[in-house]
Design a protein around this motif. Structure first.
Motif, PDB file in Angstrom:
ATOM      1  N   THR A 257       7.413   8.740 -15.894  1.00 14.15           N
ATOM      2  CA  THR A 257       6.020   8.450 -15.564  1.00 14.15           C
ATOM      3  C   THR A 257       5.656   7.035 -15.988  1.00 14.15           C
ATOM      4  O   THR A 257       4.953   6.326 -15.261  1.00 14.15           O
ATOM      5  CB  THR A 257       5.080   9.468 -16.236  1.00 14.15           C
ATOM      6  OG1 THR A 257       5.474  10.787 -15.839  1.00 14.15           O
ATOM      7  CG2 THR A 257       3.639   9.237 -15.841  1.00 14.15           C
ATOM      8  N   LEU A 258       6.146   6.606 -17.141  1.00 10.78           N
ATOM      9  CA  LEU A 258       5.904   5.235 -17.594  1.00 10.78           C
ATOM     10  C   LEU A 258       6.545   4.235 -16.633  1.00 10.78           C
ATOM     11  O   LEU A 258       5.918   3.240 -16.258  1.00 10.78           O
ATOM     12  CB  LEU A 258       6.450   5.034 -19.013  1.00 10.78           C
ATOM     13  CG  LEU A 258       6.328   3.615 -19.571  1.00 10.78           C
ATOM     14  CD1 LEU A 258       4.865   3.243 -19.761  1.00 10.78           C
ATOM     15  CD2 LEU A 258       7.101   3.491 -20.866  1.00 10.78           C
ATOM     16  N   PHE A 259       7.773   4.488 -16.191  1.00 12.15           N
ATOM     17  CA  PHE A 259       8.440   3.601 -15.243  1.00 12.15           C
ATOM     18  C   PHE A 259       7.687   3.548 -13.913  1.00 12.15           C
ATOM     19  O   PHE A 259       7.520   2.478 -13.323  1.00 12.15           O
ATOM     20  CB  PHE A 259       9.888   4.020 -15.012  1.00 12.15           C
ATOM     21  CG  PHE A 259      10.795   3.726 -16.172  1.00 12.15           C
ATOM     22  CD1 PHE A 259      10.651   2.591 -16.943  1.00 12.15           C
ATOM     23  CD2 PHE A 259      11.808   4.611 -16.498  1.00 12.15           C
ATOM     24  CE1 PHE A 259      11.478   2.317 -18.013  1.00 12.15           C
ATOM     25  CE2 PHE A 259      12.652   4.357 -17.565  1.00 12.15           C
ATOM     26  CZ  PHE A 259      12.489   3.206 -18.327  1.00 12.15           C
ATOM     27  N   TYR A 260       7.225   4.698 -13.437  1.00 13.39           N
ATOM     28  CA  TYR A 260       6.449   4.722 -12.192  1.00 13.39           C
ATOM     29  C   TYR A 260       5.166   3.910 -12.350  1.00 13.39           C
ATOM     30  O   TYR A 260       4.755   3.195 -11.435  1.00 13.39           O
ATOM     31  CB  TYR A 260       6.100   6.155 -11.784  1.00 13.39           C
ATOM     32  CG  TYR A 260       7.285   7.051 -11.487  1.00 13.39           C
ATOM     33  CD1 TYR A 260       8.485   6.533 -11.007  1.00 13.39           C
ATOM     34  CD2 TYR A 260       7.197   8.416 -11.694  1.00 13.39           C
ATOM     35  CE1 TYR A 260       9.565   7.365 -10.742  1.00 13.39           C
ATOM     36  CE2 TYR A 260       8.272   9.251 -11.418  1.00 13.39           C
ATOM     37  CZ  TYR A 260       9.453   8.713 -10.941  1.00 13.39           C
ATOM     38  OH  TYR A 260      10.510   9.542 -10.679  1.00 13.39           O
TER      39      TYR A 260
ATOM     40  N   ILE B 295       3.918   0.586 -10.293  1.00 14.02           N
ATOM     41  CA  ILE B 295       2.590   0.443  -9.683  1.00 14.02           C
ATOM     42  C   ILE B 295       1.942  -0.853 -10.150  1.00 14.02           C
ATOM     43  O   ILE B 295       1.358  -1.598  -9.350  1.00 14.02           O
ATOM     44  CB  ILE B 295       1.698   1.661 -10.002  1.00 14.02           C
ATOM     45  CG1 ILE B 295       2.219   2.901  -9.285  1.00 14.02           C
ATOM     46  CG2 ILE B 295       0.246   1.395  -9.610  1.00 14.02           C
ATOM     47  CD1 ILE B 295       1.537   4.189  -9.688  1.00 14.02           C
ATOM     48  N   LEU B 296       2.047  -1.156 -11.441  1.00 12.18           N
ATOM     49  CA  LEU B 296       1.483  -2.398 -11.971  1.00 12.18           C
ATOM     50  C   LEU B 296       2.127  -3.614 -11.308  1.00 12.18           C
ATOM     51  O   LEU B 296       1.432  -4.559 -10.924  1.00 12.18           O
ATOM     52  CB  LEU B 296       1.656  -2.456 -13.491  1.00 12.18           C
ATOM     53  CG  LEU B 296       1.139  -3.718 -14.169  1.00 12.18           C
ATOM     54  CD1 LEU B 296      -0.373  -3.830 -14.010  1.00 12.18           C
ATOM     55  CD2 LEU B 296       1.541  -3.731 -15.632  1.00 12.18           C
ATOM     56  N   ILE B 297       3.438  -3.605 -11.148  1.00 11.91           N
ATOM     57  CA  ILE B 297       4.132  -4.722 -10.501  1.00 11.91           C
ATOM     58  C   ILE B 297       3.679  -4.872  -9.048  1.00 11.91           C
ATOM     59  O   ILE B 297       3.445  -5.993  -8.572  1.00 11.91           O
ATOM     60  CB  ILE B 297       5.666  -4.534 -10.599  1.00 11.91           C
ATOM     61  CG1 ILE B 297       6.117  -4.695 -12.044  1.00 11.91           C
ATOM     62  CG2 ILE B 297       6.408  -5.510  -9.693  1.00 11.91           C
ATOM     63  CD1 ILE B 297       7.550  -4.273 -12.295  1.00 11.91           C
TER      64      ILE B 297
ATOM     65  N   TYR C 194       0.837  -1.208   0.000  1.00 13.22           N
ATOM     66  CA  TYR C 194       0.000   0.000   0.000  1.00 13.22           C
ATOM     67  C   TYR C 194       0.869   1.255   0.000  1.00 13.22           C
ATOM     68  O   TYR C 194       0.611   2.205  -0.748  1.00 13.22           O
ATOM     69  CB  TYR C 194      -0.895   0.056   1.243  1.00 13.22           C
ATOM     70  CG  TYR C 194      -1.926  -1.026   1.389  1.00 13.22           C
ATOM     71  CD1 TYR C 194      -2.431  -1.715   0.299  1.00 13.22           C
ATOM     72  CD2 TYR C 194      -2.406  -1.357   2.645  1.00 13.22           C
ATOM     73  CE1 TYR C 194      -3.377  -2.695   0.453  1.00 13.22           C
ATOM     74  CE2 TYR C 194      -3.368  -2.348   2.809  1.00 13.22           C
ATOM     75  CZ  TYR C 194      -3.845  -3.008   1.712  1.00 13.22           C
ATOM     76  OH  TYR C 194      -4.790  -3.978   1.875  1.00 13.22           O
ATOM     77  N   ILE C 195       1.878   1.252   0.844  1.00 12.88           N
ATOM     78  CA  ILE C 195       2.756   2.422   0.942  1.00 12.88           C
ATOM     79  C   ILE C 195       3.505   2.634  -0.371  1.00 12.88           C
ATOM     80  O   ILE C 195       3.642   3.761  -0.843  1.00 12.88           O
ATOM     81  CB  ILE C 195       3.720   2.266   2.130  1.00 12.88           C
ATOM     82  CG1 ILE C 195       2.940   2.379   3.442  1.00 12.88           C
ATOM     83  CG2 ILE C 195       4.833   3.299   2.081  1.00 12.88           C
ATOM     84  CD1 ILE C 195       3.737   1.986   4.667  1.00 12.88           C
ATOM     85  N   GLY C 196       3.977   1.560  -0.972  1.00 14.65           N
ATOM     86  CA  GLY C 196       4.683   1.675  -2.251  1.00 14.65           C
ATOM     87  C   GLY C 196       3.792   2.219  -3.356  1.00 14.65           C
ATOM     88  O   GLY C 196       4.200   3.090  -4.131  1.00 14.65           O
ATOM     89  N   ILE C 197       2.563   1.733  -3.425  1.00 15.07           N
ATOM     90  CA  ILE C 197       1.632   2.210  -4.448  1.00 15.07           C
ATOM     91  C   ILE C 197       1.310   3.688  -4.229  1.00 15.07           C
ATOM     92  O   ILE C 197       1.331   4.492  -5.169  1.00 15.07           O
ATOM     93  CB  ILE C 197       0.343   1.353  -4.453  1.00 15.07           C
ATOM     94  CG1 ILE C 197       0.662  -0.062  -4.954  1.00 15.07           C
ATOM     95  CG2 ILE C 197      -0.742   1.995  -5.311  1.00 15.07           C
ATOM     96  CD1 ILE C 197      -0.462  -1.064  -4.741  1.00 15.07           C
TER      97      ILE C 197
END
Length: 146
Positions: free
Chosen positions: A113-116, A120-122, A93-96
């Motif tokens: 932004t794409l990497f971020y 989030i997807l991972i 949760y904190i990472g997302i």
């Protein structure tokens, strides 16, 4: 070996002392995070009631920073409720939340932004995998039975 009590040796006392130091440190950290949470609420109120409400990025960044503080405090509470164990889902949760905050605050470079977004997807995939696996681990003693 130095004996402290009849049943507890010095070596057995070390983990208990370290656990106590960890618990005291986490309580102090929770108090500091609570103070920062209240400060964030004050800043949030100042941004909300200003005449010039044009900086919506700052507004959203402060909301997400508030949730980061909130999630860390919640994780510390869960640590004590679950017998000195940090649930993995709170780290996710904190990472997302942190990645969403980065996207809102720093979205000038499309590649970043794409990497971020991929991060989030991972994290979401990891959360999904964690939820579909059983919480209780199977008993591994069957492996060693003859």
């Amino acid at each position: 070996m130095i004996k402290i009590k009849k049943d507890i040796s010095f070596v057995q006392l070390i983990p208990k002392v370290l656990q106590a130091v960890l618990n005291i440190s986490l309580v102090f950290l929770a108090m500091i995070l609570s103070i920062l949470l209240v400060q964030e609420l004050i800043i949030f109120g100042q941004i909300l009631f200003k005449e010039q409400n044009s900086d919506y990025k700052l507004f959203l960044a402060n909301i997400l920073l508030f949730f980061l503080y909130f999630e860390f405090i919640t994780m510390i509470v869960k640590y004590f409720k679950e017998d000195y164990h940090f649930p993995l889902r709170y780290f996710l949760y904190i990472g997302i939340t942190a990645m969403i905050r980065l996207i809102i605050v720093d979205h000038d470079h499309p590649v970043n932004t794409l990497f971020y977004s991929i991060v989030i997807l991972i994290l979401i995939i990891g959360y999904f995998i964690m939820n579909i696996t059983p919480r209780e681990r199977p008993d591994s003693r069957w492996f060693f039975k003859k």
